[in-house]
Each structure stands twice: as C-alpha cells, then as structure tokens.
Enzyme design. Structure first.
Site, mmCIF file in Angstrom:
data_model
loop_
_atom_site.group_PDB
_atom_site.id
_atom_site.type_symbol
_atom_site.label_atom_id
_atom_site.label_comp_id
_atom_site.label_asym_id
_atom_site.label_seq_id
_atom_site.Cartn_x
_atom_site.Cartn_y
_atom_site.Cartn_z
ATOM 1 N N ASP A 289 60.661 64.018 71.782
ATOM 2 C CA ASP A 289 60.726 62.560 71.415
ATOM 3 C C ASP A 289 60.442 61.597 72.580
ATOM 4 O O ASP A 289 59.723 60.502 72.290
ATOM 5 C CB ASP A 289 62.260 62.196 70.619
ATOM 6 C CG ASP A 289 62.285 62.849 69.311
ATOM 7 O OD1 ASP A 289 61.200 63.301 68.685
ATOM 8 O OD2 ASP A 289 63.454 63.122 69.039
ATOM 9 N N ALA B 68 61.404 76.322 79.635
ATOM 10 C CA ALA B 68 62.364 76.798 78.283
ATOM 11 C C ALA B 68 62.870 75.711 77.444
ATOM 12 O O ALA B 68 63.128 75.637 76.560
ATOM 13 C CB ALA B 68 63.893 77.241 79.008
ATOM 14 N N TYR C 26 55.449 84.925 87.314
ATOM 15 C CA TYR C 26 55.159 83.640 87.969
ATOM 16 C C TYR C 26 54.520 83.506 89.102
ATOM 17 O O TYR C 26 54.307 82.353 89.951
ATOM 18 C CB TYR C 26 56.536 82.939 87.852
ATOM 19 C CG TYR C 26 57.069 82.657 86.476
ATOM 20 C CD1 TYR C 26 56.599 82.000 85.544
ATOM 21 C CD2 TYR C 26 58.279 83.512 86.334
ATOM 22 C CE1 TYR C 26 57.077 82.025 84.312
ATOM 23 C CE2 TYR C 26 58.766 83.342 84.976
ATOM 24 C CZ TYR C 26 58.225 82.758 84.022
ATOM 25 O OH TYR C 26 58.549 82.721 82.622
ATOM 26 N N ARG D 18 57.938 82.734 72.564
ATOM 27 C CA ARG D 18 57.449 82.014 74.048
ATOM 28 C C ARG D 18 56.036 81.467 73.624
ATOM 29 O O ARG D 18 55.547 80.731 74.543
ATOM 30 C CB ARG D 18 57.490 83.060 75.079
ATOM 31 C CG ARG D 18 58.775 83.598 75.599
ATOM 32 C CD ARG D 18 58.543 84.197 76.920
ATOM 33 N NE ARG D 18 59.804 84.593 77.504
ATOM 34 C CZ ARG D 18 60.626 84.042 78.397
ATOM 35 N NH1 ARG D 18 60.353 82.593 78.482
ATOM 36 N NH2 ARG D 18 61.573 84.444 78.975
ATOM 37 N N GLU E 156 50.452 69.507 79.395
ATOM 38 C CA GLU E 156 51.534 70.686 79.206
ATOM 39 C C GLU E 156 51.026 71.789 80.113
ATOM 40 O O GLU E 156 49.759 72.234 80.104
ATOM 41 C CB GLU E 156 51.798 71.192 78.050
ATOM 42 C CG GLU E 156 53.009 72.096 77.830
ATOM 43 C CD GLU E 156 53.009 72.484 76.331
ATOM 44 O OE1 GLU E 156 54.086 73.381 76.169
ATOM 45 O OE2 GLU E 156 52.816 71.794 75.493
ATOM 46 N N ARG F 123 52.839 86.614 76.183
ATOM 47 C CA ARG F 123 54.318 86.892 76.615
ATOM 48 C C ARG F 123 54.717 88.188 75.592
ATOM 49 O O ARG F 123 54.477 88.131 74.430
ATOM 50 C CB ARG F 123 55.172 85.815 76.757
ATOM 51 C CG ARG F 123 54.641 84.716 78.150
ATOM 52 C CD ARG F 123 54.890 85.449 79.411
ATOM 53 N NE ARG F 123 56.220 86.027 79.594
ATOM 54 C CZ ARG F 123 57.087 85.052 80.307
ATOM 55 N NH1 ARG F 123 56.552 83.943 80.590
ATOM 56 N NH2 ARG F 123 58.237 85.583 80.432
ATOM 57 N N PRO G 28 63.683 74.155 83.396
ATOM 58 C CA PRO G 28 64.706 74.757 83.770
ATOM 59 C C PRO G 28 64.016 76.085 84.538
ATOM 60 O O PRO G 28 63.167 76.627 84.151
ATOM 61 C CB PRO G 28 65.322 75.214 82.418
ATOM 62 C CG PRO G 28 64.807 74.291 81.489
ATOM 63 C CD PRO G 28 63.772 73.752 81.779
ATOM 64 N N ASN G 29 64.839 76.501 85.634
ATOM 65 C CA ASN G 29 64.665 77.597 86.278
ATOM 66 C C ASN G 29 63.241 77.450 87.183
ATOM 67 O O ASN G 29 62.903 78.343 88.005
ATOM 68 C CB ASN G 29 64.435 78.526 85.544
ATOM 69 C CG ASN G 29 65.830 79.117 84.799
ATOM 70 O OD1 ASN G 29 67.023 78.976 85.513
ATOM 71 N ND2 ASN G 29 65.951 79.199 83.558
ATOM 72 N N HIS H 282 51.761 75.732 81.845
ATOM 73 C CA HIS H 282 52.529 77.152 81.776
ATOM 74 C C HIS H 282 52.005 78.047 82.825
ATOM 75 O O HIS H 282 50.771 78.079 82.792
ATOM 76 C CB HIS H 282 52.878 77.628 80.564
ATOM 77 C CG HIS H 282 53.397 76.731 79.492
ATOM 78 N ND1 HIS H 282 54.696 76.667 79.432
ATOM 79 C CD2 HIS H 282 52.926 75.960 78.531
ATOM 80 C CE1 HIS H 282 55.159 75.928 78.452
ATOM 81 N NE2 HIS H 282 53.934 75.326 77.779
ATOM 82 N N ILE H 283 52.496 78.525 83.645
ATOM 83 C CA ILE H 283 52.137 79.421 84.799
ATOM 84 C C ILE H 283 51.711 80.454 84.299
ATOM 85 O O ILE H 283 50.525 81.054 84.305
ATOM 86 C CB ILE H 283 53.240 79.648 85.940
ATOM 87 C CG1 ILE H 283 53.490 78.272 86.658
ATOM 88 C CG2 ILE H 283 52.775 80.588 86.825
ATOM 89 C CD1 ILE H 283 54.826 78.382 87.471
ATOM 90 N N SER H 284 52.480 81.188 83.374
ATOM 91 C CA SER H 284 51.838 82.442 82.573
ATOM 92 C C SER H 284 51.188 81.972 81.221
ATOM 93 O O SER H 284 51.545 80.911 80.681
ATOM 94 C CB SER H 284 53.218 83.178 82.212
ATOM 95 O OG SER H 284 54.035 82.572 81.241
ATOM 96 N N ARG I 262 61.898 84.154 91.262
ATOM 97 C CA ARG I 262 62.106 84.509 89.794
ATOM 98 C C ARG I 262 60.845 85.221 89.346
ATOM 99 O O ARG I 262 59.932 84.619 89.360
ATOM 100 C CB ARG I 262 62.433 83.132 89.120
ATOM 101 C CG ARG I 262 62.691 83.488 87.645
ATOM 102 C CD ARG I 262 62.725 82.111 86.930
ATOM 103 N NE ARG I 262 62.970 82.427 85.273
ATOM 104 C CZ ARG I 262 62.332 81.948 84.490
ATOM 105 N NH1 ARG I 262 61.638 80.906 84.679
ATOM 106 N NH2 ARG I 262 62.489 82.236 83.117
ATOM 107 N N ASN J 201 55.723 71.005 83.048
ATOM 108 C CA ASN J 201 56.087 72.245 82.453
ATOM 109 C C ASN J 201 57.275 72.322 81.914
ATOM 110 O O ASN J 201 58.336 72.369 82.769
ATOM 111 C CB ASN J 201 55.871 73.064 84.022
ATOM 112 C CG ASN J 201 56.004 74.715 83.412
ATOM 113 O OD1 ASN J 201 56.629 74.871 82.328
ATOM 114 N ND2 ASN J 201 55.588 75.419 84.565
#
Length: 148
Positions: free
Chosen positions: A88, A78, A24, A113, A99, A108, A11-12, A101-103, A19, A75
């Site tokens: 699952d 959320a 990001y 988070r 996995e 955080r 999401p997003n 994550h940009i940040s 954003r 990624n």
C-alpha cells in the site's frame, strides 16, 4: 543533482555475505550500497540506502520518499509475500519503482517464493542477476529520468 534514488532492503538482507552464500553470494549490503552509489553518482543522482527488518519501518521509509524521488529500488525480501502495508505504501509513490531479488525467485525451492505481491505496483523487476541487479535497477531509473 537530478534527484534522489532510494534503495530499500527488507528483512535479513543485513546478513548478506553470511546468509546462505550459495543462494545470495558473498557480497555484503555495504558492497551493494557502494555499487548503487557509484551508479547513482555517475548519473548525477543522490542515493539514500536503507535496510530494515521491521515492516512498519519500511512503510515509514517509503512514505517519506513517496513524492519527488527520482525513483525507488526495493528488495522487499520476505516482505514480498504478505506485507500488504508495504504494498500500500508503494502504491503512493509518484516515481518509478524497480523490485530487485538477488536470486531468481521463479527457480526457488518453494512455489510461494515466486509470487511477490509487490509485482502488481512496480515499474519493473530484476530477479536472478545477483547483486548486480541492484546496479541495473539504479541505472534504469536514471535512464528513465533522463528521458523525462
């Protein structure tokens, strides 16, 4: 080609570049796709790149890729914190999963988070290296596949 590497975005992430650029950055999802595609092609892999804001769509994408993929880069955004159906679905994959994550989720502002539920089923995690983490994840999967 040596197989398909699937890159899934939660999401997003469709709003990257707009954003919270202080967190990001200014690169867009299209920029990330181009970077990933270049890495995959250099290693002889195809690339499938997707983004969804809907949990059920993410589950469908993962299920479709679960067998025979060279690997999965995700990624979860959320979805990281409460999307048990996504978790699952990842458990069903027969390939490496990285996995991204940009940040740096461990630095955080909110403690929640830093606790991705996806971590328990992935091969590895790239966090805090900006959008370059995606390219590193694709490169790592290609390296794993080379090694057999």
């Amino acid at each position: 080609m040596a197989g398909t590497i699937h890159v899934f975005n939660g999401p997003n992430l469709n709003l990257l570049g707009e954003r919270e650029p202080e967190i990001y950055g200014h690169d867009t999802l299209a920029d990330i796709e181009a970077m990933c595609r270049a890495e995959a092609q250099a290693a002889g892999h195809d690339l499938a790149f997707h983004q969804t804001n809907a949990e059920h769509e993410m589950v469908d994408l993962i299920q479709a890729a679960r067998r025979g993929a060279a690997g999965v880069v995700i990624n979860p955004a959320a979805f990281s914190y409460a999307a048990y159906p996504v978790l699952d679905a990842l458990k069903l994959c027969d390939c490496p999963i990285v996995e991204v994550h940009i940040s740096n989720i461990h630095r955080r502002e909110a403690e929640w988070r830093s606790k991705s539920i996806m971590t328990q089923v992935v091969t590895g995690i790239v966090s805090g290296l900006g959008v370059h983490g995606y390219a590193l994840a694709v490169r790592h999967i290609a390296w794993l596949r080379e090694r057999g």
